[in-house]
Design a protein around this motif. Structure first.
Motif, PDB file in Angstrom:
ATOM      1  N   GLN A   1       1.113   4.107  -2.840  1.00 56.24           N
ATOM      2  CA  GLN A   1       0.879   5.519  -2.499  1.00 56.24           C
ATOM      3  C   GLN A   1       2.047   6.379  -2.959  1.00 56.24           C
ATOM      4  O   GLN A   1       1.847   7.476  -3.481  1.00 56.24           O
TER       5      GLN A   1
ATOM      6  N   GLY B   1       1.824   6.759  -6.689  1.00 52.57           N
ATOM      7  CA  GLY B   1       0.773   7.723  -7.025  1.00 52.57           C
ATOM      8  C   GLY B   1       1.226   9.156  -6.800  1.00 52.57           C
ATOM      9  O   GLY B   1       0.965  10.041  -7.612  1.00 52.57           O
ATOM     10  N   ARG B   2       1.925   9.382  -5.695  1.00 56.62           N
ATOM     11  CA  ARG B   2       2.433  10.725  -5.394  1.00 56.62           C
ATOM     12  C   ARG B   2       3.452  11.158  -6.442  1.00 56.62           C
ATOM     13  O   ARG B   2       3.454  12.311  -6.896  1.00 56.62           O
TER      14      ARG B   2
ATOM     15  N   GLU C   1       0.833  -1.210   0.000  1.00 58.87           N
ATOM     16  CA  GLU C   1       0.000   0.000   0.000  1.00 58.87           C
ATOM     17  C   GLU C   1       0.866   1.259   0.000  1.00 58.87           C
ATOM     18  O   GLU C   1       0.627   2.176  -0.783  1.00 58.87           O
ATOM     19  N   SER C   2       1.883   1.298   0.846  1.00 58.18           N
ATOM     20  CA  SER C   2       2.781   2.468   0.869  1.00 58.18           C
ATOM     21  C   SER C   2       3.547   2.593  -0.433  1.00 58.18           C
ATOM     22  O   SER C   2       3.785   3.700  -0.919  1.00 58.18           O
TER      23      SER C   2
END
Length: 90
Positions: free
Chosen positions: A64, A67-68, A60-61
């Motif tokens: 993320q 995505g960032r 998940e990280s």
């Protein structure tokens, strides 16, 4: 006992020593890779950080962070495009 020594290496950013401990004690993988990923992000080593998150099992990280990075790349492209458009109009 090993976790407290490992924490000391991590707190002091002694990554070679932390990874050496992980090699001797594979059960410490997550304890090393998660803080290492955070440190890599602070050093702007994003691709390595994504891999470290994956190795920690923290997908998940990793996603993320990806995505960032994509959002930042799009913003940078947009700002560059605006800058070029303004300069061309002058």
């Amino acid at each position: 006992m090993f976790r407290s020594i490992l924490s000391l290496h991590i707190d002091m950013e002694q990554w070679d020593d932390a990874f050496a401990m992980k090699t001797l004690h594979p059960e410490l993988d997550i304890d090393v890779y998660s803080p290492y990923a955070l440190w890599l992000v602070s050093q702007a080593q994003y691709e390595k950080a994504r891999q470290a998150y994956k190795q920690a099992g923290n997908h998940e990280s990793s996603m993320q962070l990806l995505g960032r990075l994509i959002r930042n790349a799009v913003r940078l492209w947009f700002l560059s495009f605006q800058h070029c458009s303004i300069n061309a109009a002058l």
